[in-house]
Write an enzyme that holds these catalytic residues in place. Structure first.
Site, mmCIF file in Angstrom:
data_model
loop_
_atom_site.group_PDB
_atom_site.id
_atom_site.type_symbol
_atom_site.label_atom_id
_atom_site.label_comp_id
_atom_site.label_asym_id
_atom_site.label_seq_id
_atom_site.Cartn_x
_atom_site.Cartn_y
_atom_site.Cartn_z
ATOM 1 N N LYS A 84 23.308 -24.222 76.862
ATOM 2 C CA LYS A 84 24.712 -24.196 76.417
ATOM 3 C C LYS A 84 25.330 -22.819 76.655
ATOM 4 C CE LYS A 84 25.413 -28.333 74.929
ATOM 5 N NZ LYS A 84 26.400 -29.160 75.650
ATOM 6 N N ARG A 95 24.263 -26.752 55.599
ATOM 7 C CA ARG A 95 24.820 -27.269 56.847
ATOM 8 C C ARG A 95 26.273 -27.680 56.652
ATOM 9 N NH1 ARG A 95 20.987 -25.256 58.395
ATOM 10 N NH2 ARG A 95 19.290 -26.002 59.701
ATOM 11 N N HIS A 130 20.346 -36.878 64.635
ATOM 12 C CA HIS A 130 20.624 -35.688 63.837
ATOM 13 C C HIS A 130 20.527 -36.047 62.346
ATOM 14 C CE1 HIS A 130 22.835 -34.281 67.572
ATOM 15 N NE2 HIS A 130 21.979 -33.319 67.323
ATOM 16 N N TYR A 136 17.767 -25.809 74.520
ATOM 17 C CA TYR A 136 19.103 -26.431 74.504
ATOM 18 C C TYR A 136 20.178 -25.346 74.370
ATOM 19 C CZ TYR A 136 22.803 -29.388 72.404
ATOM 20 O OH TYR A 136 23.976 -30.035 72.089
ATOM 21 N N ASN A 143 27.920 -29.251 63.399
ATOM 22 C CA ASN A 143 27.253 -30.570 63.367
ATOM 23 C C ASN A 143 28.315 -31.662 63.237
ATOM 24 O OD1 ASN A 143 24.495 -29.472 63.067
ATOM 25 N ND2 ASN A 143 25.330 -28.732 61.129
ATOM 26 N N LEU A 144 28.180 -32.683 64.062
ATOM 27 C CA LEU A 144 29.168 -33.760 64.079
ATOM 28 C C LEU A 144 28.552 -35.048 63.583
ATOM 29 C CD1 LEU A 144 30.517 -33.006 67.649
ATOM 30 C CD2 LEU A 144 31.502 -32.267 65.475
ATOM 31 N N GLY A 160 30.919 -38.284 79.844
ATOM 32 C CA GLY A 160 30.187 -38.612 78.619
ATOM 33 C C GLY A 160 30.997 -39.476 77.674
ATOM 34 N N HIS A 161 31.846 -40.356 78.227
ATOM 35 C CA HIS A 161 32.784 -41.128 77.393
ATOM 36 C C HIS A 161 32.098 -42.169 76.504
ATOM 37 C CE1 HIS A 161 32.014 -43.936 80.597
ATOM 38 N NE2 HIS A 161 32.591 -44.891 79.898
ATOM 39 N N LEU A 190 28.907 -40.178 71.272
ATOM 40 C CA LEU A 190 29.583 -39.981 69.981
ATOM 41 C C LEU A 190 30.902 -39.233 70.176
ATOM 42 C CD1 LEU A 190 29.642 -39.808 66.836
ATOM 43 C CD2 LEU A 190 28.290 -37.720 67.046
ATOM 44 N N VAL A 191 30.843 -38.087 70.838
ATOM 45 C CA VAL A 191 32.045 -37.274 71.018
ATOM 46 C C VAL A 191 32.962 -37.901 72.067
ATOM 47 C CG1 VAL A 191 32.921 -35.016 71.713
ATOM 48 C CG2 VAL A 191 30.816 -35.178 70.361
ATOM 49 N N ARG A 217 18.092 -43.934 56.566
ATOM 50 C CA ARG A 217 16.951 -43.929 55.624
ATOM 51 C C ARG A 217 17.369 -44.490 54.263
ATOM 52 N NH1 ARG A 217 12.679 -41.342 57.900
ATOM 53 N NH2 ARG A 217 13.157 -39.743 59.443
ATOM 54 N N SER A 236 27.781 -25.607 71.264
ATOM 55 C CA SER A 236 27.280 -26.082 69.976
ATOM 56 C C SER A 236 27.074 -24.871 69.076
ATOM 57 C CB SER A 236 25.957 -26.808 70.211
ATOM 58 O OG SER A 236 25.190 -26.808 69.030
ATOM 59 N N SER A 237 27.056 -25.092 67.762
ATOM 60 C CA SER A 237 26.866 -23.956 66.850
ATOM 61 C C SER A 237 25.455 -23.365 66.977
ATOM 62 C CB SER A 237 27.128 -24.382 65.409
ATOM 63 O OG SER A 237 26.343 -25.491 65.065
ATOM 64 N N CYS A 238 24.512 -24.100 67.626
ATOM 65 C CA CYS A 238 23.147 -23.577 67.743
ATOM 66 C C CYS A 238 23.023 -22.472 68.791
ATOM 67 C CB CYS A 238 22.156 -24.692 68.025
ATOM 68 S SG CYS A 238 22.300 -25.326 69.677
#
Ligand SMILES: NC(=O)c1ccc[n+]([C@@H]2O[C@H](COP(=O)([O-])OP(=O)(O)OC[C@H]3O[C@@H](n4cnc5c(N)ncnc54)[C@H](OP(=O)(O)O)[C@@H]3O)[C@@H](O)[C@H]2O)c1
Length: 341
Positions: free
Chosen positions: A144, A223, A183, A140, A169-170, A14-15, A18-19, A191, A111-113
């Site tokens: 995880k 958040r 996100h 999701y 959240n990143l 996943g390079h 974002l992460v 926006r 993930s925190s979720c």
């Protein structure tokens, strides 16, 4: 136990994300010279056989799993099957192939979720599986949780050293600014920027510069946001310095340990972007979990702490967005989907 960089051949799955792109920069900063990457067009990680061949060919010593199907509330709500199925497939293929090919160290990103919707705040690692999940991202979250369990079970049964890191959240340079799948943070930045410049709204209606911004929900949920360069440092730290056996269930939260309301965040983003119009809240739209704040005492106790302040992080991200994702008239152009030639 910071391993000599040359001793470790790291596969970063996943390079391009974002992460993943931030982890790539962090590994290079820390002197890793042997980083394996592979674009999705070359390797679809949902394809078990292709993934197996890849591991047989590349023979990594360590693996970082930053590949996943990721999205905001709307994407999770509209594609529940894809969010559970694709993530399960990617995790199982990568963790299984890593194990079968003798990979010593692995960091899996949760993930925190994954924590129950009504769990006490801040969220401690041991709250996993103590109550029902938030409905909007349950598929999701379940995928995880399965990934964490794969690592935990391999560690217990076969003595592997596979650690699961739970980032909050990143946000940061490289984020996804497509409003259908983004996100909260990149959606706010885009926006406010488009309203400031006067880009037509999502229905194509013309707007004047400094037009009002309409945001989803009540603005009251709290958040926490961690800059992606900080999570990348946490991942490299975890890979090199935290044996999974040293943390219960091989699980570590990674966050800031402080949060703010979405309304407070909106005002901060508005100031950084330079938008001067009004903010309107569409309270008919869902809010999601009322609060999601990680307890980060475990990882801080081991020696890691975030370094990028929220306002500075938003400034860096906004600069990247303007330079990389906007045309001269302020309209969006997605660097993740290059225009066809
Ligand atoms: N973003 C957040 O706020 C956040 C918060 C907590 C945890 N995380 C976790 O961090 C990890 C990375 O998230 P992210 O925000 O960096 O996501 P992202 O920007 O969407 O990146 C996802 C990466 O996965 C790759 N990928 C997706 N499907 C693939 C497949 N079938 N085969 C091969 N590669 C595939 C993508 O490749 P392509 O670009 O080629 O599609 C991309 O490189 C995820 O596990 C996520 O759960 C993220």
């Amino acid at each position: 136990m910071d391993q000599p960089p040359e001793a470790t051949r790291v596969y970063l799955a996943g390079h391009t994300g974002l992460v993943g792109s931030a982890v790539h920069r962090a590994l290079q900063r820390h002197g890793s010279s042997d980083i394996i990457t592979c674009d999705e067009c070359d390797l679809d990680l949902t394809d078990q056989q292709a993934t197996r061949h890849f591991f047989a060919r590349e023979r990594p010593d360590a693996v970082i799993i930053a590949a996943a199907k990721v999205g905001g509330i709307m994407a999770n709500w509209e594609q529940p099957y894809e969010f559970v199925a694709i993530n399960l497939a990617i995790e199982l293929n990568l963790i299984e192939c890593a194990f079968r090919s003798g990979v010593r160290r692995l960091v899996f990103l949760g993930s925190s979720c994954i924590y129950p919707r009504e769990a006490p705040q801040p969220l401690r690692e041991e709250y996993l599986l103590t109550g029902p999940l938030e409905e909007t991202n349950r598929p999701y979250a379940i995928a995880k949780i399965a990934g964490i369990e794969l690592c935990r079970s391999l560690n217990r049964e076969y003595g592997t050293d596979y650690l699961s890191l739970m980032p909050t959240n990143l946000y940061g340079p490289g984020d996804n600014f497509d409003l259908r799948t983004s996100h909260a943070m990149p959606a706010l930045i885009r926006r406010f920027h488009e309203a400031k410049v006067g880009v037509p709204d999502e229905d194509g209606r013309p707007r004047r510069p400094q037009a009002p911004v309409v945001l989803w929900g009540s603005g009251t949920p709290r958040r926490e946001f961690l800059h992606v360069d900080d999570v990348a440092e946490a991942i490299v730290f975890a890979l090199r310095q935290v044996p999974a056996a040293e943390v219960p269930d091989g699980m570590l939260n990674a966050g800031v340990g402080e949060d703010q309301t979405i309304a407070e965040l909106a005002v901060l983003v508005q100031r950084v972007v330079g938008h001067e119009g009004p903010i309107e809240w569409d309270a008919g739209k869902p809010d999601g979990t009322p609060q999601k704040l990680l307890d980060v005492s475990r990882i801080k106790g081991l020696g890691w702490a975030p370094a990028v302040g929220l306002e500075e992080g938003i400034r860096r991200t906004y600069r990247w967005y303007v330079e990389t994702c906007t045309a001269p008239d302020g309209t969006f152009r997605d660097p993740r989907r290059p225009a066809s030639v």
